[in-house]
Structure formats: C-alpha cells, structure tokens
Design a protein around this motif. Structure first.
Motif, mmCIF file in Angstrom:
data_model
loop_
_atom_site.group_PDB
_atom_site.id
_atom_site.type_symbol
_atom_site.label_atom_id
_atom_site.label_comp_id
_atom_site.label_asym_id
_atom_site.label_seq_id
_atom_site.Cartn_x
_atom_site.Cartn_y
_atom_site.Cartn_z
ATOM 1 N N VAL A 45 -7.828 85.785 29.555
ATOM 2 C CA VAL A 45 -8.197 86.127 30.894
ATOM 3 C C VAL A 45 -9.478 87.372 31.394
ATOM 4 C CG1 VAL A 45 -7.009 87.185 32.808
ATOM 5 C CG2 VAL A 45 -5.094 86.029 31.642
ATOM 6 N N ALA A 46 -9.448 88.178 29.887
ATOM 7 C CA ALA A 46 -10.880 89.388 30.479
ATOM 8 C C ALA A 46 -12.020 88.473 30.237
ATOM 9 C CB ALA A 46 -10.410 90.057 29.423
ATOM 10 N N GLY A 47 -11.520 87.536 29.468
ATOM 11 C CA GLY A 47 -12.672 86.633 29.044
ATOM 12 C C GLY A 47 -12.961 85.930 30.598
ATOM 13 N N VAL A 48 -12.260 84.699 30.526
ATOM 14 C CA VAL A 48 -11.791 84.076 32.362
ATOM 15 C C VAL A 48 -13.215 85.189 33.463
ATOM 16 C CG1 VAL A 48 -11.294 83.286 34.114
ATOM 17 C CG2 VAL A 48 -10.637 82.612 31.808
ATOM 18 N N LYS A 49 -12.503 86.445 33.476
ATOM 19 C CA LYS A 49 -12.868 86.951 34.435
ATOM 20 C C LYS A 49 -14.619 87.672 34.202
ATOM 21 C CE LYS A 49 -8.233 89.450 36.126
ATOM 22 N NZ LYS A 49 -7.487 90.328 36.139
ATOM 23 N N ALA A 50 -15.172 87.697 32.923
ATOM 24 C CA ALA A 50 -16.029 87.850 32.547
ATOM 25 C C ALA A 50 -17.249 87.063 32.862
ATOM 26 C CB ALA A 50 -16.167 88.740 31.150
ATOM 27 N N GLY A 51 -17.006 85.603 32.877
ATOM 28 C CA GLY A 51 -18.004 84.540 33.293
ATOM 29 C C GLY A 51 -17.543 84.224 32.140
ATOM 30 N N GLU A 52 -17.212 84.222 31.394
ATOM 31 C CA GLU A 52 -17.524 83.574 29.298
ATOM 32 C C GLU A 52 -17.398 82.131 29.377
ATOM 33 O OE1 GLU A 52 -15.199 86.233 25.932
ATOM 34 O OE2 GLU A 52 -16.177 87.835 27.311
ATOM 35 N N PHE A 53 -16.478 81.456 30.271
ATOM 36 C CA PHE A 53 -16.472 80.435 30.296
ATOM 37 C C PHE A 53 -16.777 79.524 31.588
ATOM 38 C CE2 PHE A 53 -12.850 82.533 28.476
ATOM 39 C CZ PHE A 53 -12.798 82.025 26.951
#
Length: 59
Positions: A45-53
């Motif tokens: 979820v942190a990666g999604v929020k950070a735009g990693e995907f």
C-alpha cells in the motif's frame, strides 16, 4: 471488500481474516486467494501511495 473502482468485471477483492490479508480476483471464483502478512500488505500500500506502480506517462 471489492474495489470501488470496479466497473467492468475485472475486480479485486480484499479481506482481512485470521491475521492475514487475502486478495482474490472476483471473476475467478475458484482461484485460491493470494495471502499476505499485515507488514507485506502495508509495504504494498505504501508503494501504491508513493506511485511506485504508476504506468509511465500517467499523471
């Protein structure tokens, strides 16, 4: 819980049960759930929020 962005049948269901996060493809009713620890899910979820995907060129 099914994603609120589900509009075309290609949906993802997420449930928190027995201390784990379970993710299913709602159109594949007999497929097994992917299972994650709370820490793994939080990292995702942190990666999604950070735009990693995000796809290249997406806003």
């Amino acid at each position: 819980m099914t994603s609120s962005f589900c509009t075309d049948g290609g949906c993802v269901g997420v449930a928190i049960e027995a201390g784990e996060v379970r993710v299913v493809d709602t159109k594949s009713g007999d497929a097994p759930a992917l299972r994650f620890t709370p820490a793994e899910w939080a990292a995702f979820v942190a990666g999604v929020k950070a735009g990693e995907f995000d796809l290249p060129g997406s806003p």
